[in-house]
Design an enzyme around this catalytic site. Structure first.
Site, PDB file in Angstrom:
ATOM      1  N   THR A 116      -4.060   6.481   3.501  1.00  0.00           N
ATOM      2  CA  THR A 116      -2.743   5.861   3.642  1.00  0.00           C
ATOM      3  C   THR A 116      -1.649   6.894   3.402  1.00  0.00           C
ATOM      4  O   THR A 116      -1.739   7.714   2.489  1.00  0.00           O
ATOM      5  CB  THR A 116      -2.603   4.704   2.641  1.00  0.00           C
ATOM      6  OG1 THR A 116      -3.592   3.713   2.925  1.00  0.00           O
ATOM      7  CG2 THR A 116      -1.228   4.065   2.732  1.00  0.00           C
ATOM      8  N   GLU A 135     -10.503   1.082  -2.085  1.00  0.00           N
ATOM      9  CA  GLU A 135     -10.484   1.278  -3.536  1.00  0.00           C
ATOM     10  C   GLU A 135     -11.599   0.478  -4.216  1.00  0.00           C
ATOM     11  O   GLU A 135     -11.416  -0.112  -5.279  1.00  0.00           O
ATOM     12  CB  GLU A 135      -9.106   0.944  -4.100  1.00  0.00           C
ATOM     13  CG  GLU A 135      -8.057   1.921  -3.548  1.00  0.00           C
ATOM     14  CD  GLU A 135      -6.675   1.683  -4.084  1.00  0.00           C
ATOM     15  OE1 GLU A 135      -6.572   1.278  -5.261  1.00  0.00           O
ATOM     16  OE2 GLU A 135      -5.706   1.910  -3.346  1.00  0.00           O
ATOM     17  N   LEU A 171      -3.131 -24.863   9.573  1.00  0.00           N
ATOM     18  CA  LEU A 171      -2.124 -24.580  10.591  1.00  0.00           C
ATOM     19  C   LEU A 171      -2.660 -24.763  12.011  1.00  0.00           C
ATOM     20  O   LEU A 171      -1.883 -24.725  12.965  1.00  0.00           O
ATOM     21  CB  LEU A 171      -1.576 -23.164  10.435  1.00  0.00           C
ATOM     22  CG  LEU A 171      -0.320 -23.025   9.565  1.00  0.00           C
ATOM     23  CD1 LEU A 171      -0.611 -23.362   8.100  1.00  0.00           C
ATOM     24  CD2 LEU A 171       0.259 -21.621   9.662  1.00  0.00           C
ATOM     25  N   GLY A 172      -3.960 -24.937  12.147  1.00  0.00           N
ATOM     26  CA  GLY A 172      -4.533 -25.127  13.473  1.00  0.00           C
ATOM     27  C   GLY A 172      -4.274 -23.932  14.371  1.00  0.00           C
ATOM     28  O   GLY A 172      -4.380 -22.781  13.949  1.00  0.00           O
ATOM     29  N   PHE A 193      -3.419  10.452  -0.972  1.00  0.00           N
ATOM     30  CA  PHE A 193      -4.518  10.682  -1.913  1.00  0.00           C
ATOM     31  C   PHE A 193      -5.792  10.823  -1.104  1.00  0.00           C
ATOM     32  O   PHE A 193      -6.287   9.854  -0.521  1.00  0.00           O
ATOM     33  CB  PHE A 193      -4.594   9.481  -2.862  1.00  0.00           C
ATOM     34  CG  PHE A 193      -5.591   9.605  -3.983  1.00  0.00           C
ATOM     35  CD1 PHE A 193      -5.247  10.233  -5.174  1.00  0.00           C
ATOM     36  CD2 PHE A 193      -6.853   9.050  -3.873  1.00  0.00           C
ATOM     37  CE1 PHE A 193      -6.149  10.308  -6.222  1.00  0.00           C
ATOM     38  CE2 PHE A 193      -7.767   9.113  -4.916  1.00  0.00           C
ATOM     39  CZ  PHE A 193      -7.410   9.752  -6.097  1.00  0.00           C
ATOM     40  N   SER A 208       0.826  -1.210   0.000  1.00  0.00           N
ATOM     41  CA  SER A 208       0.000   0.000   0.000  1.00  0.00           C
ATOM     42  C   SER A 208       0.860   1.260   0.000  1.00  0.00           C
ATOM     43  O   SER A 208       0.518   2.254  -0.651  1.00  0.00           O
ATOM     44  CB  SER A 208      -0.934   0.005   1.217  1.00  0.00           C
ATOM     45  OG  SER A 208      -1.895  -1.018   1.128  1.00  0.00           O
ATOM     46  N   THR A 257     -11.595   9.612   0.130  1.00  0.00           N
ATOM     47  CA  THR A 257     -12.568   9.086   1.086  1.00  0.00           C
ATOM     48  C   THR A 257     -12.796  10.061   2.235  1.00  0.00           C
ATOM     49  O   THR A 257     -11.856  10.684   2.739  1.00  0.00           O
ATOM     50  CB  THR A 257     -12.075   7.744   1.651  1.00  0.00           C
ATOM     51  OG1 THR A 257     -11.931   6.819   0.578  1.00  0.00           O
ATOM     52  CG2 THR A 257     -13.031   7.181   2.677  1.00  0.00           C
TER      53      THR A 257
END
Length: 386
Positions: free
Chosen positions: A166, A365, A340-341, A131, A93, A134
């Site tokens: 971000t 996005e 993997l439990g 950017f 990201s 939102t």
């Protein structure tokens, strides 16, 4: 050819594409993998340091041309995103927001002066971008944004706020989208401008190795030349999202591959009831189904990358890729966790970290529902957004 390359896709890449992929993989193995579990647990990441290292390798805005950018192909950029997200979605990201959102917006819509000012230092990682689209009350419906830009003499004055951004806590410049009397416009906003504040969002359960923030714009006065002259209407920021979503299509493959590689190694060495887990039919059925979905996602990413390089990639095709690949990557991560439990929930293994991260990738996005509607509109010719 690895065990997971069921269809022997590697020869379909050019030598240059494989070299770029392998260089990024080595950098990630050396610089990110040994530390990312701690970054995730502690909710921090040395983003500026990583950005400079990525800049030295030419990863920032690598698919753009000029202004210090590498001018690489869409497939090469996608392969880089794949390797970055194989380590962690947050690290990918950092790169994709820098290059495919902030830099791309300036590169495509900015003035020559704006390009000369921002793109070279952003390409090296000396300047960080974000950017701002939102908003706290407007996620999937950016057309209802409340942020406003009004004329005051020769200047612009911006008021409003952006959320879940971000890189915002460390950004030097924000590409801010605001409503004006003439529709939506974009602005290159230096973060040190009076009236701009950024607050880091903490207590996240996903993308913890990524810096996410809220941006508040309190009567931020900007000169007229802060406006991106080529950005007219909502189509401008949406085209930036299309650019970034292409990287996500590839990145999700990386996260899924890392989960499956980890799980395959675990299942072949972990013994239960006198045999390796991989020796049980139920385990093999899970592994086979996941490997098939992985290679299908790889084929889709590669096809979209080739379309992009040929100049024929449509936004609805990118929606097909994001909808499928993120959804399947998340399903793979969850299924790997079952093999993997109890170890699947341990930070010693990357699987649940990838699953948690992919919950954010599923949303940002364009949520899965938004991409379903985009594909639905392509199929029917009818908009179901409102």
């Amino acid at each position: 050819m690895t065990a997971l390359d069921l269809l022997d896709l590697d020869p379909s890449l050019s030598e240059e594409e494989r070299q770029i992929r392998d260089v990024v993989r080595r950098l990630v193995d050396d610089r990110v993998r040994p530390h990312v579990a701690d970054w995730y647990e502690e909710g921090r990441v040395p983003a500026r340091e990583l950005a400079r290292e990525f800049g030295k390798l030419g990863l920032l805005g690598m698919h753009l041309s000029g202004y210090g950018c590498a001018g690489a192909s869409a497939v090469a950029y996608g392969l880089a995103c794949q390797e970055l997200e194989a380590a962690d979605s947050g690290v990918r990201s950092l790169v994709s927001v820098q290059g495919s959102l902030a830099m791309y917006a300036i590169w495509r819509f900015g003035s020559e002066e704006q390009k000369q000012r921002w793109l070279p230092p952003m390409a090296t990682g000396e300047a960080i971008g974000c950017f701002g689209l939102t908003e706290p009350d407007h996620g999937s419906d950016p057309g209802s944004m409340a942020t406003r830009a009004r004329r005051h003499g020769d200047d612009w004055v911006l008021t409003g706020g952006k959320m879940w951004i971000t890189n915002a806590p460390i950004a030097d410049v924000a590409v801010i989208w605001a409503r004006t009397d003439d529709g939506v416009r974009g602005f290159a906003v230096p973060m040190e401008t009076p009236g701009v504040t950024a607050r880091e969002i903490r207590r996240k359960m996903s993308l913890r190795a990524s810096l996410t923030g809220e941006i508040v714009l309190d009567d931020v006065r900007l000169p007229a030349d802060a406006q991106l002259p080529g950005a007219v209407g909502l189509k401008a920021p949406l085209s930036c999202l299309t650019e970034a979503r292409h990287g996500i299509v590839w990145g999700a493959v990386g996260a899924a591959r890392d989960c499956l590689e980890t799980t395959l190694a675990y299942a072949t060495t972990r013994t239960q009831f006198g045999r390796p887990l991989a020796g049980f039919q139920l385990t093999q059925a899970k592994l086979a189904d996941m490997a098939v979905e992985l290679v299908k996602a790889q084929l889709l990413a590669l096809h979209l990358g080739r379309l992009a390089d040929a100049g024929r990639l449509r936004p609805d095709q990118v929606s097909v890729g994001k909808l499928n690949n993120v959804r399947e990557a998340l399903a793979i991560a969850r299924q790997c966790r079952t093999i993997l439990g109890a170890n699947g929930v341990s930070g010693e293994y990357p699987v649940l970290r990838h699953a948690n991260n992919l919950e954010s990738v599923l949303t940002y996005e364009g949520t899965s529902e938004i991409h379903q509607l985009i594909v639905g509109q392509r199929l029917t010719g009818l908009s179901a957004f409102a």
